[in-house]
Design a protein around this motif. Sequence first.
Motif, mmCIF file in Angstrom:
data_model
loop_
_atom_site.group_PDB
_atom_site.id
_atom_site.type_symbol
_atom_site.label_atom_id
_atom_site.label_comp_id
_atom_site.label_asym_id
_atom_site.label_seq_id
_atom_site.Cartn_x
_atom_site.Cartn_y
_atom_site.Cartn_z
ATOM 1 N N ARG A 2 9.685 -1.685 -0.776
ATOM 2 C CA ARG A 2 9.135 -0.882 -1.590
ATOM 3 C C ARG A 2 7.793 -0.805 -2.043
ATOM 4 O O ARG A 2 7.108 -1.498 -0.883
ATOM 5 C CB ARG A 2 9.859 -1.493 -3.257
ATOM 6 C CG ARG A 2 11.606 -1.002 -3.295
ATOM 7 C CD ARG A 2 11.780 -0.054 -2.666
ATOM 8 N NE ARG A 2 13.061 -0.254 -2.592
ATOM 9 C CZ ARG A 2 14.411 0.177 -1.895
ATOM 10 N NH1 ARG A 2 13.919 -0.360 -0.527
ATOM 11 N NH2 ARG A 2 15.534 0.083 -1.652
ATOM 12 N N THR A 3 7.339 0.207 -2.212
ATOM 13 C CA THR A 3 5.590 0.728 -1.918
ATOM 14 C C THR A 3 4.857 0.892 -3.625
ATOM 15 O O THR A 3 5.222 1.075 -4.068
ATOM 16 C CB THR A 3 5.445 1.861 -1.398
ATOM 17 O OG1 THR A 3 5.902 1.945 0.044
ATOM 18 C CG2 THR A 3 3.985 2.410 -1.621
ATOM 19 N N LYS B 253 2.676 -3.792 6.309
ATOM 20 C CA LYS B 253 2.478 -2.788 6.046
ATOM 21 C C LYS B 253 1.987 -1.873 4.997
ATOM 22 O O LYS B 253 1.673 -1.803 3.846
ATOM 23 C CB LYS B 253 3.923 -1.814 5.872
ATOM 24 C CG LYS B 253 4.512 -0.319 6.452
ATOM 25 C CD LYS B 253 5.664 0.370 6.904
ATOM 26 C CE LYS B 253 5.400 1.748 6.660
ATOM 27 N NZ LYS B 253 7.075 2.015 6.517
ATOM 28 N N ALA B 254 0.381 -1.716 5.550
ATOM 29 C CA ALA B 254 -0.543 -1.074 4.479
ATOM 30 C C ALA B 254 -1.472 -0.207 5.381
ATOM 31 O O ALA B 254 -1.690 -0.574 6.557
ATOM 32 C CB ALA B 254 -1.242 -2.619 4.105
ATOM 33 N N ARG C 18 1.682 12.385 1.576
ATOM 34 C CA ARG C 18 1.232 11.568 2.933
ATOM 35 C C ARG C 18 2.093 10.385 2.888
ATOM 36 O O ARG C 18 2.517 9.629 3.695
ATOM 37 C CB ARG C 18 0.073 11.832 3.321
ATOM 38 C CG ARG C 18 -0.553 12.747 3.569
ATOM 39 C CD ARG C 18 -2.342 12.615 4.419
ATOM 40 N NE ARG C 18 -2.843 12.142 3.740
ATOM 41 C CZ ARG C 18 -3.623 12.119 2.902
ATOM 42 N NH1 ARG C 18 -3.545 13.490 2.756
ATOM 43 N NH2 ARG C 18 -4.343 11.661 2.612
ATOM 44 N N ILE C 19 1.756 10.248 1.511
ATOM 45 C CA ILE C 19 1.920 8.731 1.190
ATOM 46 C C ILE C 19 3.926 8.625 0.736
ATOM 47 O O ILE C 19 5.093 7.990 1.868
ATOM 48 C CB ILE C 19 2.342 7.977 -0.290
ATOM 49 C CG1 ILE C 19 0.802 7.371 0.281
ATOM 50 C CG2 ILE C 19 2.654 6.486 -0.596
ATOM 51 C CD1 ILE C 19 -0.460 6.956 -1.618
ATOM 52 N N ALA C 20 4.539 9.135 0.451
ATOM 53 C CA ALA C 20 5.759 9.815 0.491
ATOM 54 C C ALA C 20 6.243 10.112 2.068
ATOM 55 O O ALA C 20 7.726 9.385 2.271
ATOM 56 C CB ALA C 20 6.384 10.862 -0.429
ATOM 57 N N MET D 169 5.931 6.026 4.078
ATOM 58 C CA MET D 169 6.207 4.807 3.245
ATOM 59 C C MET D 169 7.473 5.126 2.532
ATOM 60 O O MET D 169 7.810 5.759 2.168
ATOM 61 C CB MET D 169 5.177 4.595 2.432
ATOM 62 C CG MET D 169 3.985 4.394 2.780
ATOM 63 S SD MET D 169 3.259 3.207 3.832
ATOM 64 C CE MET D 169 2.239 2.381 2.786
ATOM 65 N N PRO D 170 8.000 3.570 2.381
ATOM 66 C CA PRO D 170 9.278 3.282 1.517
ATOM 67 C C PRO D 170 9.285 4.077 -0.054
ATOM 68 O O PRO D 170 7.989 4.518 -0.562
ATOM 69 C CB PRO D 170 9.679 2.484 1.713
ATOM 70 C CG PRO D 170 8.735 1.487 2.531
ATOM 71 C CD PRO D 170 7.759 2.505 2.437
#
Length: 279
Positions: free
Chosen positions: A10-11, A59-60, A79-81, A84-85
């Motif tokens: 998860r993020t 994952k960063a 962008r994160i959505a 990333m998870p």
Amino acid sequence: MTHPAFARGRTAVITGAASGIGRAAAEACARAGMAVAMVDLPGPALTEGAAMLAGEGHKARAYIADVSDRAALAAAAARIAAEMPPVTVLMNNAGVGLPSSALEHPEVWARTLGVNLWGVIHGTQVFAPAMLAHGQPAVIINTGSKQGITTPPGNPAYNTSKAGVKAYTEALAHELRNIPGARVSAHLMIPGWVHTGMTGKPGAKKPAGAWSATEAVAFMMARIAAGDFYILCPDNETPRALDQKRMAWAMGDVIENRPALSRWHPDWAEKFKASLAED
């Protein structure tokens, strides 16, 4: 024991992630197996921090945004959505500590409230809807300050911003626990004396009385797992019992109708010191 929001795959979104507590939180989340979205102003500290974690196999990614700018933060969230998870940890941590006066420095007040208070509000309102919608256990952590509770003289803009963070996060926690089926909780991080770029000179050795940012984050994660809302951090100089007496005295100003900030008032300072010796 770890809160289930800190789940592998998860993020964690962390603002102010380039240094200090934010950087330590990013490292802790990454090493717990989470993807990490590191949000901060542009600069080598942000890019190097993300690159270091990526180099360790995590994952960063770095995302540039000024948290006082809601549109910029919303663009970063989009962008994160996409990249990333699902986000299960949001830490609204970005902050500034600029010198101020109650009578002057309107530009400092605007910047301080914009980052320290509006940044928390923007971050929560931008990321929380998706965190509620996906239905997984999640946490929103807002970084406050003991100065937002005892409000000592010397930096009223900072104190006001952090007092606002406390009030906002309390309201947020109440609203979240009254949403049927919600699995998102709110928590107020209240650091003690933590050695960071904001509290010490760059490159200076950590004072013996201070905690490291890593120690503060480890304490935070343990207390979230225990279910705490108020994460009141001690340090090597100030135990919890002393913090409690200082905070109780501050509330006593209201209850007993003493002068504002009586702890520092010439008529009351000695009485405050005497109160510290009481059981």
